[in-house]
Write an enzyme that holds these catalytic residues in place. Structure first.
Site, PDB file in Angstrom:
ATOM      1  N   PRO A 116       0.793  -1.241   0.000  1.00 41.88           N
ATOM      2  CA  PRO A 116       0.000   0.000   0.000  1.00 41.88           C
ATOM      3  C   PRO A 116       0.824   1.289   0.000  1.00 41.88           C
ATOM      4  O   PRO A 116       0.808   2.068   0.955  1.00 41.88           O
ATOM      5  CB  PRO A 116      -0.827  -0.140   1.283  1.00 41.88           C
ATOM      6  CG  PRO A 116       0.059  -0.919   2.194  1.00 41.88           C
ATOM      7  CD  PRO A 116       0.791  -1.888   1.316  1.00 41.88           C
ATOM      8  N   CYS A 117       1.503   1.545  -1.114  1.00 43.47           N
ATOM      9  CA  CYS A 117       2.305   2.759  -1.220  1.00 43.47           C
ATOM     10  C   CYS A 117       1.439   4.013  -1.144  1.00 43.47           C
ATOM     11  O   CYS A 117       1.929   5.083  -0.799  1.00 43.47           O
ATOM     12  CB  CYS A 117       3.142   2.745  -2.489  1.00 43.47           C
ATOM     13  SG  CYS A 117       2.195   2.550  -4.004  1.00 43.47           S
ATOM     14  N   HIS A 118       0.149   3.880  -1.421  1.00 42.81           N
ATOM     15  CA  HIS A 118      -0.751   5.039  -1.321  1.00 42.81           C
ATOM     16  C   HIS A 118      -0.905   5.501   0.125  1.00 42.81           C
ATOM     17  O   HIS A 118      -1.326   6.624   0.369  1.00 42.81           O
ATOM     18  CB  HIS A 118      -2.127   4.712  -1.926  1.00 42.81           C
ATOM     19  CG  HIS A 118      -2.873   3.635  -1.223  1.00 42.81           C
ATOM     20  ND1 HIS A 118      -2.599   2.295  -1.422  1.00 42.81           N
ATOM     21  CD2 HIS A 118      -3.871   3.692  -0.311  1.00 42.81           C
ATOM     22  CE1 HIS A 118      -3.410   1.574  -0.664  1.00 42.81           C
ATOM     23  NE2 HIS A 118      -4.198   2.399   0.018  1.00 42.81           N
TER      24      HIS A 118
END
Length: 161
Positions: A116-118
């Site tokens: 989950p780089c967001h």
């Protein structure tokens, strides 16, 4: 093989896989043919607003640089609706000066949503960049319950809380 899931009228989640192992996950803004793929039910739940744990999905990381793998493994444990920042990840990896390297790893993330780089923002709360655009990052964060105003995180549950 490739599977796709319509997220809304103009967004598709595309999952490439071989023998049940995911090799790449990305968004497409062109018409895709919806097809089954590993973890499809999890993604349906996720995009319907449910808390989902993607930890059991198998990801193919054999061609990913070692440092990137460390970043992705660490980030994979970041819970739904929580955020962190580049510097905190660098410190967790043992060197506070690795923030830019962490950013580069996230920019190259081949497993969107599962890694989950967001959920990684700048230290000052600015949402920062996203490979598929800030609007999509804001949409994902809001879907997970993070309040954002003027491209800045207003309220959230920090990973380190």
């Amino acid at each position: 093989m490739k599977g796709a899931l319509r997220i809304d009228n103009n967004k598709f989640l595309v999952v490439e896989f071989e023998k049940g192992v995911i090799t790449k996950i990305y968004f497409s803004f062109k018409e895709e043919i919806e097809k089954d793929f590993p973890g499809k039910d999890l993604f349906l739940d996720y995009f319907s607003g449910k808390m989902v744990d993607f930890k059991d999905l198998k990801l193919d990381m054999k061609y990913i640089p070692g440092f990137f793998v460390k970043v992705y493994q660490l980030l994979r444990n970041l819970p739904y609706g929580r955020i962190t920042n580049y510097g905190s990840i660098a410190i967790e990896l043992g060197n506070k000066n690795l923030s830019r390297a962490v950013g580069n790893a996230l920019r190259m993330n081949p497993f969107l949503i599962v890694i989950p780089c967001h959920r990684v923002v700048r230290k000052d709360g600015n949402i920062g960049n996203f490979s598929f655009g800030k609007d999509l990052k804001i949409w994902l964060l809001r879907m997970e319950g993070v309040t954002i105003e003027n491209e800045k995180v207003y309220s959230c549950r920090h990973w380190w809380d």
